[in-house]
Motif scaffolding. Structure first.
Motif, mmCIF file in Angstrom:
data_model
loop_
_atom_site.group_PDB
_atom_site.id
_atom_site.type_symbol
_atom_site.label_atom_id
_atom_site.label_comp_id
_atom_site.label_asym_id
_atom_site.label_seq_id
_atom_site.Cartn_x
_atom_site.Cartn_y
_atom_site.Cartn_z
ATOM 1 N N ASP A 83 50.331 -30.920 7.282
ATOM 2 C CA ASP A 83 51.711 -30.761 6.814
ATOM 3 C C ASP A 83 52.632 -31.914 7.171
ATOM 4 O OD1 ASP A 83 51.338 -28.374 5.447
ATOM 5 O OD2 ASP A 83 51.753 -27.147 7.213
ATOM 6 N N THR A 84 52.228 -32.781 8.112
ATOM 7 C CA THR A 84 53.061 -33.913 8.508
ATOM 8 C C THR A 84 52.173 -35.108 8.860
ATOM 9 O OG1 THR A 84 53.030 -33.370 10.866
ATOM 10 C CG2 THR A 84 54.810 -32.361 9.537
ATOM 11 N N ASN A 85 52.778 -36.279 8.907
ATOM 12 C CA ASN A 85 52.050 -37.465 9.368
ATOM 13 C C ASN A 85 51.628 -37.294 10.816
ATOM 14 O OD1 ASN A 85 52.660 -38.492 6.856
ATOM 15 N ND2 ASN A 85 53.934 -40.161 7.606
ATOM 16 N N GLU A 86 52.458 -36.639 11.609
ATOM 17 C CA GLU A 86 52.129 -36.434 13.019
ATOM 18 C C GLU A 86 50.876 -35.570 13.190
ATOM 19 O OE1 GLU A 86 56.081 -37.873 12.454
ATOM 20 O OE2 GLU A 86 55.231 -36.008 11.673
ATOM 21 N N GLY A 100 33.983 -38.472 17.275
ATOM 22 C CA GLY A 100 33.981 -38.928 15.889
ATOM 23 C C GLY A 100 34.001 -40.444 15.796
ATOM 24 N N ILE A 101 33.573 -40.939 14.655
ATOM 25 C CA ILE A 101 33.498 -42.382 14.414
ATOM 26 C C ILE A 101 34.664 -42.786 13.520
ATOM 27 C CG2 ILE A 101 32.085 -44.216 13.405
ATOM 28 C CD1 ILE A 101 29.685 -42.137 13.933
ATOM 29 N N ASP A 102 35.448 -43.759 13.967
ATOM 30 C CA ASP A 102 36.597 -44.225 13.192
ATOM 31 C C ASP A 102 36.150 -44.825 11.864
ATOM 32 O OD1 ASP A 102 39.150 -45.274 12.452
ATOM 33 O OD2 ASP A 102 38.550 -47.204 13.286
ATOM 34 N N GLU A 103 36.746 -44.344 10.776
ATOM 35 C CA GLU A 103 36.509 -44.920 9.451
ATOM 36 C C GLU A 103 37.828 -45.235 8.762
ATOM 37 O OE1 GLU A 103 33.594 -43.029 7.011
ATOM 38 O OE2 GLU A 103 32.052 -43.886 8.308
ATOM 39 N N GLY A 104 38.902 -45.306 9.532
ATOM 40 C CA GLY A 104 40.211 -45.638 8.979
ATOM 41 C C GLY A 104 41.311 -44.977 9.787
ATOM 42 N N LYS A 105 41.985 -45.768 10.614
ATOM 43 C CA LYS A 105 43.055 -45.247 11.461
ATOM 44 C C LYS A 105 44.189 -44.676 10.604
ATOM 45 C CE LYS A 105 42.047 -48.314 15.351
ATOM 46 N NZ LYS A 105 40.750 -47.740 15.415
ATOM 47 N N PRO A 106 45.024 -43.793 11.169
ATOM 48 C CA PRO A 106 46.131 -43.222 10.403
ATOM 49 C C PRO A 106 47.036 -44.313 9.832
ATOM 50 C CG PRO A 106 45.871 -42.061 12.489
ATOM 51 C CD PRO A 106 44.966 -43.266 12.541
ATOM 52 N N ALA A 107 47.324 -44.198 8.534
ATOM 53 C CA ALA A 107 48.166 -45.191 7.864
ATOM 54 C C ALA A 107 48.555 -44.689 6.484
ATOM 55 C CB ALA A 107 47.416 -46.522 7.731
ATOM 56 N N ASP A 108 49.587 -45.316 5.941
ATOM 57 C CA ASP A 108 49.948 -45.070 4.546
ATOM 58 C C ASP A 108 48.835 -45.617 3.669
ATOM 59 O OD1 ASP A 108 52.553 -43.860 4.769
ATOM 60 O OD2 ASP A 108 53.293 -45.817 5.421
ATOM 61 N N ARG A 109 48.476 -44.873 2.660
ATOM 62 C CA ARG A 109 47.439 -45.295 1.711
ATOM 63 C C ARG A 109 48.103 -45.396 0.328
ATOM 64 N NH1 ARG A 109 42.744 -43.634 4.849
ATOM 65 N NH2 ARG A 109 43.381 -44.378 6.883
ATOM 66 N N PHE A 112 46.565 -45.175 -3.182
ATOM 67 C CA PHE A 112 46.363 -43.899 -3.857
ATOM 68 C C PHE A 112 47.666 -43.415 -4.479
ATOM 69 C CE2 PHE A 112 42.667 -43.041 -0.834
ATOM 70 C CZ PHE A 112 41.714 -43.326 -1.791
ATOM 71 N N ALA A 113 48.743 -43.411 -3.671
ATOM 72 C CA ALA A 113 50.066 -42.987 -4.159
ATOM 73 C C ALA A 113 51.086 -43.208 -3.044
ATOM 74 C CB ALA A 113 50.049 -41.511 -4.547
ATOM 75 N N PRO A 114 52.341 -43.487 -3.392
ATOM 76 C CA PRO A 114 53.387 -43.548 -2.361
ATOM 77 C C PRO A 114 53.488 -42.182 -1.671
ATOM 78 C CG PRO A 114 54.174 -44.441 -4.447
ATOM 79 C CD PRO A 114 52.847 -43.792 -4.724
ATOM 80 N N GLY A 115 53.624 -42.173 -0.349
ATOM 81 C CA GLY A 115 53.713 -40.922 0.394
ATOM 82 C C GLY A 115 52.376 -40.316 0.763
ATOM 83 N N TYR A 116 51.280 -41.053 0.536
ATOM 84 C CA TYR A 116 49.930 -40.593 0.882
ATOM 85 C C TYR A 116 49.596 -41.207 2.235
ATOM 86 C CZ TYR A 116 45.005 -39.360 -0.151
ATOM 87 O OH TYR A 116 43.738 -38.828 -0.155
ATOM 88 N N TYR A 117 49.515 -40.371 3.268
ATOM 89 C CA TYR A 117 49.262 -40.821 4.638
ATOM 90 C C TYR A 117 47.979 -40.152 5.104
ATOM 91 C CZ TYR A 117 50.214 -41.847 9.577
ATOM 92 O OH TYR A 117 50.153 -42.308 10.880
ATOM 93 N N ALA A 118 47.035 -40.934 5.613
ATOM 94 C CA ALA A 118 45.732 -40.351 5.927
ATOM 95 C C ALA A 118 45.024 -41.108 7.039
ATOM 96 C CB ALA A 118 44.861 -40.343 4.677
ATOM 97 N N ALA A 119 43.996 -40.463 7.572
ATOM 98 C CA ALA A 119 43.089 -41.056 8.554
ATOM 99 C C ALA A 119 41.692 -40.537 8.255
ATOM 100 C CB ALA A 119 43.500 -40.674 9.967
ATOM 101 N N HIS A 133 48.203 -36.167 4.657
ATOM 102 C CA HIS A 133 49.523 -35.600 4.378
ATOM 103 C C HIS A 133 50.049 -36.269 3.125
ATOM 104 C CE1 HIS A 133 54.054 -35.683 4.924
ATOM 105 N NE2 HIS A 133 53.745 -34.441 4.598
ATOM 106 N N LYS A 134 50.333 -35.449 2.122
ATOM 107 C CA LYS A 134 50.933 -35.942 0.880
ATOM 108 C C LYS A 134 52.399 -35.525 0.909
ATOM 109 C CE LYS A 134 46.609 -35.666 -1.667
ATOM 110 N NZ LYS A 134 45.870 -34.960 -2.729
ATOM 111 N N ALA A 135 53.272 -36.512 0.954
ATOM 112 C CA ALA A 135 54.704 -36.235 1.135
ATOM 113 C C ALA A 135 55.266 -35.292 0.080
ATOM 114 C CB ALA A 135 55.483 -37.560 1.136
#
Length: 142
Positions: A83-86, A100-109, A112-119, A133-135
């Protein structure tokens, strides 16, 4: 809630036809493709099928993305709604702490679309999780 799943298939056209017909009675339909040329090398071309709320911004929807299977590839790719970036940050940190194995630290993506935040993380068997989190999604919890 599950946001999206990537399914690796051997024949995109045949699989799109199968999934779109099999899921049509449930309100799912093909809604578009993602061209990997606009993103990082690790993201393949994707072919989307969504439920009747996906992308309409009225409620959180679910989607399946088909991708071309690579030789020897196995495993699952599962996107989980946050529900949130946090909460993306917290889930990512917990997964890494659990081995777990890192495959992409939390960041804006934004590719894909503005407001798409993922890890992204992988487990010990190569299964992958995306915390996203999709804004534009409405909040699920008060």
């Amino acid at each position: 809630m599950i946001d999206h799943v990537y399914i690796s298939v051997t024949d995109i056209d045949k699989s799109l036809a199968f999934y779109s017909e099999a899921l049509k009675p449930l309100g799912w339909s093909i809604f578009g493709n993602y061209d990997s040329a606009s993103g990082p090398d690790s993201v393949p071309d994707l072919y989307g099928i969504g439920d009747d709320t996906y992308g309409k911004r009225k409620a959180v929807g679910s989607s399946i993305w088909l991708r071309q299977r690579k030789p020897g590839e196995t495993g699952l790719y599962l996107g989980i709604v946050c529900d949130t970036n946090e909460l993306v940050d917290a889930a990512y940190a917990a997964a890494i702490k659990a081995g777990g194995i890192d495959e992409g630290k939390p960041a804006d993506r934004t590719y894909f679309a503005p407001g798409y935040y993922a890890a992204n993380v992988a487990d010990f068997d190569g299964n992958r999780l995306e915390f996203v989190h999709k804004a534009w999604n409405p909040k699920r919890h008060q």
